[in-house]
Design a protein around this motif. Sequence first.
Motif, PDB file in Angstrom:
ATOM      1  N   GLU A  87       2.921  10.069  -2.672  1.00  0.00           N
ATOM      2  CA  GLU A  87       1.603  10.554  -3.088  1.00  0.00           C
ATOM      3  C   GLU A  87       1.694  11.891  -3.819  1.00  0.00           C
ATOM      4  N   ASP A 142      -2.718   7.377  -0.520  1.00  0.00           N
ATOM      5  CA  ASP A 142      -3.966   6.953  -1.153  1.00  0.00           C
ATOM      6  C   ASP A 142      -3.846   6.958  -2.677  1.00  0.00           C
ATOM      7  N   ARG A 176     -10.735   6.745  -3.355  1.00  0.00           N
ATOM      8  CA  ARG A 176      -9.420   6.737  -2.707  1.00  0.00           C
ATOM      9  C   ARG A 176      -9.561   6.745  -1.192  1.00  0.00           C
ATOM     10  N   LYS A 177     -10.483   7.547  -0.667  1.00  0.00           N
ATOM     11  CA  LYS A 177     -10.644   7.646   0.786  1.00  0.00           C
ATOM     12  C   LYS A 177     -11.270   6.379   1.362  1.00  0.00           C
ATOM     13  N   TYR A 191      -8.505   3.912   1.524  1.00  0.00           N
ATOM     14  CA  TYR A 191      -7.595   4.250   2.627  1.00  0.00           C
ATOM     15  C   TYR A 191      -8.199   3.829   3.962  1.00  0.00           C
ATOM     16  N   HIS A 250      -8.023   0.086   4.324  1.00  0.00           N
ATOM     17  CA  HIS A 250      -6.640  -0.327   4.590  1.00  0.00           C
ATOM     18  C   HIS A 250      -6.247  -0.009   6.024  1.00  0.00           C
ATOM     19  N   SER A 297      -0.330   7.907  10.676  1.00  0.00           N
ATOM     20  CA  SER A 297      -1.596   8.381  10.121  1.00  0.00           C
ATOM     21  C   SER A 297      -2.305   9.301  11.111  1.00  0.00           C
TER      22      SER A 297
END
Length: 192
Positions: free
Chosen positions: A62, A90, A105-106, A109, A112, A125
């Motif tokens: 990233e 992300d 992106r968040k 994420y 996912h 995470s």
Amino acid sequence: MWPLTDRFSDALTAAVDIHEGQLRKGTDTPYIAHLLGVASTVLELGGDEDAVIAALLHDALEDQHHRVTEQDLRDRFGDHVAAIVVGLSDYIGPDPSNKPDWRLRKETYLAHLGAETDPATVRVSLADKLYNVTALRRDLERLGPSVWDRFTVGSDEQLWYHESLAEIFRAKAPGPLTEEYATTVARLRELS
């Protein structure tokens, strides 16, 4: 038996090399401090060597894609480590200044992570996000709300993200560290 082998030492060296010169956002703290903190927490959560290695490398693709690729990670540390790192990223691309919209992106994420079936990915995470909110809480208590200026988006968006993560962690990884995460996020809201 000691759970870590020479692979861990190799990953630590790789993390130092990959993140050389990088500092924590808005601080003078070398980035490796974050990676070591996340790896330590993964060990405390009972993570195996792949999870600990992924913790050391979780931001490599990233943040430093120009220094390392997914294939590099696969070749050096195996498919599982690479899959964890990819799952925690992300954004992976050659130009970090050209990332997609923060909220998109968040949201991606969160979706996912909510669907994630690999406990190691969830564990890393949680360790990563716990480290982040703990550091943020300390900075907010010491420096006040101006700390939010370090980020792409303000406190409302950041708090939405962390509160959403807390819900996922409670479902996927219930336990004391998840509750510590949720409590710390609640404290962030109080300080904001």
